[in-house]
Design a protein around this motif. Structure first.
Motif, short mmCIF file in Angstrom:
data_model
loop_
_atom_site.label_atom_id
_atom_site.label_comp_id
_atom_site.label_asym_id
_atom_site.label_seq_id
_atom_site.Cartn_x
_atom_site.Cartn_y
_atom_site.Cartn_z
N PRO A 49 10.44 6.47 9.17
CA PRO A 49 9.56 7.04 10.20
C PRO A 49 8.10 7.16 9.79
N PHE A 50 7.80 6.96 8.51
CA PHE A 50 6.42 7.07 8.05
C PHE A 50 5.73 5.71 7.96
N ARG A 98 0.81 -1.21 0.00
CA ARG A 98 0.00 0.00 0.00
C ARG A 98 0.84 1.26 0.00
N GLU A 99 1.91 1.29 0.75
CA GLU A 99 2.62 2.52 1.03
C GLU A 99 3.44 2.98 -0.19
N GLY A 140 14.86 1.70 5.98
CA GLY A 140 14.27 0.41 5.64
C GLY A 140 13.02 0.20 6.46
N GLY A 141 12.54 -1.03 6.48
CA GLY A 141 11.36 -1.33 7.27
C GLY A 141 10.53 -2.44 6.65
N PHE A 142 9.22 -2.38 6.89
CA PHE A 142 8.31 -3.45 6.51
C PHE A 142 7.11 -2.84 5.79
N TRP A 143 6.95 -3.21 4.54
CA TRP A 143 5.86 -2.70 3.71
C TRP A 143 4.77 -3.77 3.64
N CYS A 144 3.52 -3.35 3.74
CA CYS A 144 2.44 -4.31 3.90
C CYS A 144 1.28 -3.97 2.96
N SER A 145 0.51 -5.00 2.59
CA SER A 145 -0.65 -4.79 1.72
C SER A 145 -1.92 -4.53 2.51
#
Length: 330
Positions: free
Chosen positions: A122-123, A20-21, A81-86
């Motif tokens: 951070p977003f 989504r992001e 970095g981080g974790f992107w999710c649907s």
């Protein structure tokens, strides 16, 4: 529930289209460019957890450990970095991130991966990863500008000194132009880092900056005679603009090139529909400079994880410094 790990552009982009992001900081191009900074066998990799039609995408860089070449560790692509999710629902999202963290930990341990260090975007929400094994640490606040009005309204948020210096730059006849070549930015970056005796890592090669061009915009600040006296690079991530590298010729500081450039880019960003400009953090003096354009901040955190505690202790060899991972402290 399946976990898949890959390093090819096709699989990467197919999964990226499902989250989504904003996606620039999770893109294959961004990760590949960041891998150039580390060298020594570092490569870009991503893991995807898929469950009931939803996914969690986690991009990172995988690096061989010099003291133990058959093992590796993970770090986020420079800078975030981080974790992107649907998933849109926050409760479901947290559950997916929790399950990803657990499953990814099992995979990493079996792969001989010792640690992971993430500079968290951070977003991006990260609820669930701490319960799944990551340790979260607040590092500092970052300055963000909400581009929720015309430039004249946003200028009212500058402190008095910054507004005066922006006007000085305008009166000095400075102009801003968008360019497609980061060569001058690279020269200014290296000149300023040399002056500051910075660590070699931050002397980014031109190949790295060119590799970032698909996800960034570059501007030149031109002096009254048309010469380039400053250059700024910003990462474009959806409706967020990240200030990435912003440098000016030290001999031209009296013309106020950086003050002028930030103001001009804010105006450009408003015209092009961006909602947020992320200026970041830094040491106290730099942080206060950034906050002179607006007072708003957002928390910036880092995530750490040790997948193989016994191996980590052996590699640390009694070093109990706060640096993580300890075995990479130079």
């Amino acid at each position: 529930m399946t976990l898949t790990v890959f390093s090819d552009a096709v699989s990467w982009e197919q999964n990226l289209r499902r989250v989504r992001e904003p996606k620039a900081l999770a893109s294959f191009a961004y990760a590949q460019a960041s891998a150039l900074l580390y060298g020594n066998g570092t490569w870009a990799e991503a893991a995807v957890l898929e469950e009931e039609g939803h996914i969690v995408l986690h991009p990172y860089l995988r690096r061989p450990i010099p003291q133990s070449p058959h093992r590796s560790d993970l770090v986020s692509a420079f800078e975030f970095g981080g974790f992107w999710c649907s998933a849109e629902d926050p409760v479901l999202r947290a559950e997916l991130l929790h399950r990803f963290a657990l499953r990814f930990g099992d995979w990493a341990s079996a792969e001989g991966i010792v640690t992971e260090f993430i500079r968290l975007n951070p977003f991006l929400p990260d609820d669930g990863i701490e319960k799944g094994g990551y340790q979260l640490r607040w590092h500092q606040d970052h300055v963000v500008l909400q581009l929720d009005g015309p430039i004249d309204t946003l200028r009212q948020r500058y402190n008095r000194a910054r507004g005066k210096q922006v006007r000085q730059g305008q009166r000095n006849g400075l102009t801003l132009e968008r360019v497609d070549d980061p060569t001058m930015l690279c020269r200014l970056l290296h000149a300023n880092l040399t002056r500051l005796s910075a660590k070699p890592f931050y002397f980014f090669p031109i190949e790295f900056l060119r590799a970032l061009m698909p996800v960034s915009v570059v501007f030149h600040v031109l002096g009254p005679d048309g010469s380039v006296i400053g250059a700024h690079m910003y990462i474009v991530d959806g409706d967020v603009l990240f200030a990435f590298l912003c440098h000016a010729d030290a001999e031209s500081w009296g013309l106020r090139p950086n003050d002028f450039a930030y103001d001009a880019v804010i105006g450009w960003a408003v015209e092009h529909g961006f909602r947020t400009l992320h200026l970041g953090g830094g040491a106290e003096e730099l942080f206060r400079y950034k906050q002179s354009f607006g007072p708003d901040t957002i928390p910036y955190r880092q995530a750490r994880r040790v997948f193989l505690p016994t191996v980590y202790r052996d590699l640390a060899d009694g070093d109990d410094s706060r640096f993580f991972p300890t075995y990479r402290r130079s």
